[in-house]
Design a protein around this motif. Sequence first.
Motif, PDB file in Angstrom:
ATOM      1  N   LEU A  46       5.129  -1.018 -21.965  1.00 38.33           N
ATOM      2  CA  LEU A  46       5.687  -0.889 -21.098  1.00 38.33           C
ATOM      3  C   LEU A  46       6.237   0.355 -20.292  1.00 38.33           C
ATOM      4  N   LEU A  47       5.176   1.170 -21.207  1.00 39.48           N
ATOM      5  CA  LEU A  47       4.855   2.276 -19.858  1.00 39.48           C
ATOM      6  C   LEU A  47       3.497   1.262 -18.709  1.00 39.48           C
ATOM      7  N   ALA A  48       3.332   0.745 -19.277  1.00 37.50           N
ATOM      8  CA  ALA A  48       2.420   0.313 -17.744  1.00 37.50           C
ATOM      9  C   ALA A  48       3.393  -0.515 -17.248  1.00 37.50           C
ATOM     10  N   TYR A  49       4.309  -1.022 -17.182  1.00 37.61           N
ATOM     11  CA  TYR A  49       5.214  -2.000 -16.363  1.00 37.61           C
ATOM     12  C   TYR A  49       6.002  -0.510 -15.634  1.00 37.61           C
ATOM     13  N   ILE A  50       6.480   0.604 -16.616  1.00 34.98           N
ATOM     14  CA  ILE A  50       7.268   1.057 -14.878  1.00 34.98           C
ATOM     15  C   ILE A  50       6.851   1.844 -14.195  1.00 34.98           C
ATOM     16  N   ILE A  51       5.664   2.252 -14.228  1.00 31.58           N
ATOM     17  CA  ILE A  51       4.609   2.783 -13.198  1.00 31.58           C
ATOM     18  C   ILE A  51       3.399   2.284 -12.342  1.00 31.58           C
ATOM     19  N   ALA A  52       3.935   1.404 -12.878  1.00 27.56           N
ATOM     20  CA  ALA A  52       3.032   0.407 -11.487  1.00 27.56           C
ATOM     21  C   ALA A  52       3.868  -0.704 -11.958  1.00 27.56           C
ATOM     22  N   ILE A  53       5.013  -0.697 -11.098  1.00 24.28           N
ATOM     23  CA  ILE A  53       6.064  -1.054 -10.248  1.00 24.28           C
ATOM     24  C   ILE A  53       5.761  -1.732  -9.018  1.00 24.28           C
ATOM     25  N   PRO A  54       5.176  -0.909  -7.947  1.00 24.13           N
ATOM     26  CA  PRO A  54       5.498  -0.904  -6.515  1.00 24.13           C
ATOM     27  C   PRO A  54       4.092  -2.263  -7.313  1.00 24.13           C
ATOM     28  N   ALA A  55       3.567  -2.695  -7.656  1.00 22.16           N
ATOM     29  CA  ALA A  55       2.399  -4.257  -7.489  1.00 22.16           C
ATOM     30  C   ALA A  55       1.826  -4.253  -9.233  1.00 22.16           C
ATOM     31  N   VAL A  75       0.796  -1.440   0.081  1.00 22.14           N
ATOM     32  CA  VAL A  75       0.101  -0.159  -0.195  1.00 22.14           C
ATOM     33  C   VAL A  75       1.100   1.227  -0.220  1.00 22.14           C
ATOM     34  N   ILE A  76       2.116   0.905   0.827  1.00 23.08           N
ATOM     35  CA  ILE A  76       2.616   2.702   0.839  1.00 23.08           C
ATOM     36  C   ILE A  76       3.501   2.815  -0.379  1.00 23.08           C
ATOM     37  N   PHE A  77       3.815   1.953  -1.029  1.00 26.96           N
ATOM     38  CA  PHE A  77       3.890   2.221  -2.688  1.00 26.96           C
ATOM     39  C   PHE A  77       3.350   2.299  -3.381  1.00 26.96           C
ATOM     40  N   ALA A  78       1.885   2.090  -3.373  1.00 25.85           N
ATOM     41  CA  ALA A  78       0.725   2.252  -4.769  1.00 25.85           C
ATOM     42  C   ALA A  78       0.531   3.253  -4.276  1.00 25.85           C
ATOM     43  N   VAL A  79       0.292   3.847  -3.421  1.00 24.01           N
ATOM     44  CA  VAL A  79      -0.274   5.527  -3.211  1.00 24.01           C
ATOM     45  C   VAL A  79       0.634   6.378  -4.335  1.00 24.01           C
ATOM     46  N   PRO A  80       2.096   6.409  -4.001  1.00 27.27           N
ATOM     47  CA  PRO A  80       2.790   7.037  -4.575  1.00 27.27           C
ATOM     48  C   PRO A  80       2.446   6.923  -6.267  1.00 27.27           C
ATOM     49  N   ALA A  81       2.821   5.468  -6.963  1.00 27.99           N
ATOM     50  CA  ALA A  81       2.408   5.351  -7.840  1.00 27.99           C
ATOM     51  C   ALA A  81       1.117   5.229  -8.486  1.00 27.99           C
ATOM     52  N   GLY A  82      -0.207   5.548  -8.026  1.00 31.41           N
ATOM     53  CA  GLY A  82      -1.148   6.234  -7.934  1.00 31.41           C
ATOM     54  C   GLY A  82      -0.914   7.695  -8.641  1.00 31.41           C
ATOM     55  N   ILE A  83      -0.752   8.189  -8.096  1.00 23.89           N
ATOM     56  CA  ILE A  83      -0.560   9.965  -8.341  1.00 23.89           C
ATOM     57  C   ILE A  83       0.402   9.724  -9.272  1.00 23.89           C
ATOM     58  N   VAL A  84       1.564   8.820  -9.438  1.00 27.15           N
ATOM     59  CA  VAL A  84       1.962   9.355 -10.937  1.00 27.15           C
ATOM     60  C   VAL A  84       1.090   8.830 -12.013  1.00 27.15           C
ATOM     61  N   ILE A  85       0.857   7.174 -11.859  1.00 28.34           N
ATOM     62  CA  ILE A  85      -0.122   6.862 -13.159  1.00 28.34           C
ATOM     63  C   ILE A  85      -1.475   8.112 -13.366  1.00 28.34           C
ATOM     64  N   TRP A  86      -2.069   8.688 -12.551  1.00 27.55           N
ATOM     65  CA  TRP A  86      -2.495   9.281 -12.919  1.00 27.55           C
ATOM     66  C   TRP A  86      -2.053  11.129 -13.657  1.00 27.55           C
ATOM     67  N   LEU A  87      -0.913  11.041 -13.025  1.00 25.71           N
ATOM     68  CA  LEU A  87      -0.668  12.709 -13.636  1.00 25.71           C
ATOM     69  C   LEU A  87      -0.263  12.458 -14.930  1.00 25.71           C
ATOM     70  N   VAL A  88       0.830  11.090 -15.117  1.00 24.61           N
ATOM     71  CA  VAL A  88       1.406  10.987 -16.922  1.00 24.61           C
ATOM     72  C   VAL A  88       0.432  11.081 -17.464  1.00 24.61           C
ATOM     73  N   ALA A  89      -0.902  10.579 -16.838  1.00 20.05           N
ATOM     74  CA  ALA A  89      -1.804  10.228 -17.897  1.00 20.05           C
ATOM     75  C   ALA A  89      -2.987  11.761 -18.462  1.00 20.05           C
ATOM     76  N   ASN A  90      -2.638  12.505 -17.492  1.00 23.60           N
ATOM     77  CA  ASN A  90      -3.546  13.691 -17.394  1.00 23.60           C
ATOM     78  C   ASN A  90      -2.588  14.969 -17.557  1.00 23.60           C
ATOM     79  N   VAL A  91      -1.218  14.810 -17.201  1.00 27.06           N
ATOM     80  CA  VAL A  91      -0.684  15.624 -17.750  1.00 27.06           C
ATOM     81  C   VAL A  91      -0.311  16.675 -19.652  1.00 27.06           C
ATOM     82  N   HIS A  92      -0.036  17.631 -20.029  1.00 28.54           N
ATOM     83  CA  HIS A  92      -0.721  17.579 -20.908  1.00 28.54           C
ATOM     84  C   HIS A  92       0.996  18.725 -21.530  1.00 28.54           C
TER      85      HIS A  92
END
Lengths: 477, 263, 350
Positions: free
Chosen positions: A360-369, A315-332
Amino acid sequence: MNDNHLKERENILSEANKARWDLGIDLHDTVIESIYEDASRIARKTVKQKGEKAAYALDLRIDKIVTSRWLGFPIMFLLLALVFWLTVTGANYPSGLLASFLIDYMHPILKGAAASIHMPWWLDGVLIDGAYLAMAWVIAVMLPPMAIFFPLFTLLEDLGYLPRVAFNMDSLFRKAGAHGKQALTMSMGFGCNAAGVIAARVIDSPRERLIAIITNNFSLCNGRWPTQILIASIFIGGLVPAQLASVVSAGAVVGIAVLGIFFSLVVSWGLSKSVLRGEASAFSLELPPYRPPRIWQTLYTSLIDRTIIVLWRAVIFAVPAGIVIWLVANVHIGELSLAEYFIQWSNPFAFVFGLNGVILLAYIIAIPANEIVIPTILMLTVLITGASGVGAGTGVIFELNSVGDTANILHAGGWTLLTGLNLMLFSLLHNPCSTTIYTIFKETRSVKWTVVSTFLPIVLGFMVCFFTTQIWYLFFV
Amino acid sequence: MSNSNNCDNCPVHNKENLIKLGLNMEQVDYVITMAGNPNTGKSTVFNNLTGLHQHTGNWPGKTVSRAEGGFIYNEKRYKVVDLPGTYSLLSTSTDEEVARNFILFGQPDVTVIVVDATRLERNLNLALQILEITDRAVLCLNLMDEAKRNNIEIDERALSKELGIPVIPASARRKEGMKELLAAIEEVAAGKYVCKPHKIKSRSIKLNNAISSLASKLAEQFPNLPNLNWVALRLLEGDNSIIEAVQSGELGSINAGDSTVQL
Amino acid sequence: MITLLTVGIQSGILFFFGVVVVLIIFWIFWPKKGLIALFSKIKMNNQRVQLEDALKYLFDCEYNKNLCNMNSIAGNLNISDDSASQLIERLLVLGLVTMDDNTISLTDTGRSYSLRVIRVHRIWERYLADETSVAQADWHNEADRIEHFVTQEDTEKLAAQMGNPVFDPHGDPIPSIDGELPEPKGKLLSNLKKGVTGRIIHIEDEPRSIYEQLVVEGLYPGMQVYVTDVDKGKTTFIANGDECTLTPLFASQITVELLSGTVPLAPKYELLSSLAIGEKAEIAGISPNCRGQQRRRLMDLGVVAGSLVSAEMKSASGDPIGYRVMGATIGIRKTQADLIFVHKKNDTNE
């Protein structure tokens, strides 16, 4: 005065050193032997064995069965299969329940609450669509199987059966330069690699323990099974008539798991012959007496010791990853989101390996879980194909209940049978999740071995995908 | 001390005597340490005393780091340090060094040696090594239930006489013998029971000469040291922490009968 | 059709390219023969190495009371006479050796320098023997490689960790930090007379080919030997119940400490691995070839001289076998059971 003392003390040490030359090379052995001699004398005076050792005789009878040439392995496979079956079937229902509560029910409520207090859209996105959703996913997928698998495994351990498994399997692992107990860390890895790495503590030989830690990632963990099953049923099951589909795709998943075991043994052998050749190695395997397990205590301790700790780390690792995932998909930047930039840039490279930029991108940003790989892939695929009407909104990770709908999205994203096959291989052979990497570091206290365990599987994965793809093109195109 | 099976002896029935403190270990009166071979139920004894839930398992090598807990018994506060399970204290592995140095330098008021009654001979190897270091110890003869099932009979009084320390039969899994163990710990901690620990007798003459020659020199430098022979033997084995303690003179701060421990 | 063909060619090229990359990776990282290993080997062969090796050799001569000249140095270091004379020149300039006629001997500085190098070498040999899985025949060469570039501090730290060993695995004493070394003890096996009993205290590890053969013979420091015959220089002796004959060249590699008085001949022991299931035996000892952690673990589990052992069960695959020692069942692999000596007990009552 003080100097005098110092000199006197140095003299003592120097005398000790000289005496050691005189006492000879086997001093340590004789010291131990003299203690055992006293121990044995005292034991003779105080211990009486009256009649037969009833409990031991029973133990020996059980042992003769569970280690017998004909029954040993079948019993072992049956028991382990039972544990896995109980885990998979038992986890289905609570997993679904948790998912529908945390994702289908809580997520809209949180969104509603955020809207009612007029939270800015980006904060709402980062916190609820990013952090919360990733955490919810990890809990829903990870908790139930672990809460079933670990107590069952711990029961077998407390009973005393697991050392017998190691005893039976040692011959195979010895040929791979490993320790029989690696059979157990491997099985544990099928539940969770981080737990498998921790379990390697029971191997007290440094080299074999390192081998067990580095190769644990080849055990297909609980977070990767759903990926395998989904992709196999879409791409492999789709190859055969519908009535055979489930059998064939299940066979494909088991095939991948067996391939993992094969890689585990081959890499163990390679490591023991190359980089770990010089590491110290010592074999010892105690076969403790059977003891009736205390069910409640086992449940309690295995929940606390294994499940909760591993889940907490995830969970500790998933939280920041969730943030990163959201950011890469939504920051233009300009027209495109960060994710789209990366995907377009990496696509040519990924195609050489029969994968694509999304994977590739999914495996990089979903590294926490590994659990959030599929939701991330789906989200990214929707993002680049521009499909609408699926998921919870742009740039939000999601999963679909229908395999058919998922297949449609992936086909729209340009996936072929080859992509599916390579994803299955890559899901088996890629870097461990960050929880596992962190655990490896904590267990080995070595940056070197952490780096090796992280990059060895991914290099292997790229190699295997590359050759699969190129051979595929050679023969099938 | 009788070893009865009924639960009058269970600590639960002696609430006024034993208060489990878990991790609360402030202002302790006594520090006790627990040592033993792996897989002897040491963690179970520890859990019984402190009310904590250290994982226990039928598999050697579970307790990896040092665990600590506390309890109050007869109005005295105790801190318990659970050492890693080891077979021996004489080799160079980290676990053994931790255990060895804690017993020597940590100067616990009582060392509880947990042994497996069904494998007494092998477990005595460690017990005898501990008795070379410290002279305040209690032997907890655990897994007596299993010993009975195997028809093993142990003469506890003779054992106690041989070892020179109290010997308490127990079955920690069933919480039997804990009351007697607490009483024995208290007696040794308070100095009411004076231990006369067994010293190794089967050494060669050559080794004994080397030990006594070194010990007499050590005695001049460190007059208060209680276990000179053991320190001498460790020097002959090249134990680095002892060599450093001799070099720096730190060894001199270990005194017989000193029971104030700072950790 | 054309596009399909190009895809085929393209992937063929890529495939070939991939194979080449994989091969290159293997070539770089392959242990011992790979690029990285080769590179470190070349780096090693410098002047300092030669200088230190020469000092070590000179000390060896002095310790064994042999004389030493330029030719023997050249021979020992395997260098040309020219390089040897240059080397001696450097040693003279540095004040590490003196030259008298043709005889070269160490100065005090030279002696303490060489003792330092020897200490490092022997500590590392001991480390390799006890704490790693490096093969016995490679200890010496590996230590020879390491000794020139490790720092004194690292070595001392290592020694402290290992409990400050005072003997290397061949039975040679390790000089103390202050450069003390005991007088050589014992006699060469080749000089022993018929009827003498002794204990091997040292087996010389150079030249390596001879050492390897002695290892194959199963001889090791600590072993009891009884000389039964000396004929035409050849020494025949009994070690562990087996007769063994060595030529003077081989016998002079072994140093023996004489045992005074009448020592009962140690009875022949068998290997633990030879026990059949259900058989009992008394343990006679563990072979010195079982070292370090493995040895400690076995002793911890009760595998010490005098304790009783019985073979209880085979694992499903046949290898490890479960043995019962001191009330516990432990799995022991065949390779380890081969290193444990026992006396079989024929009678079933203990």
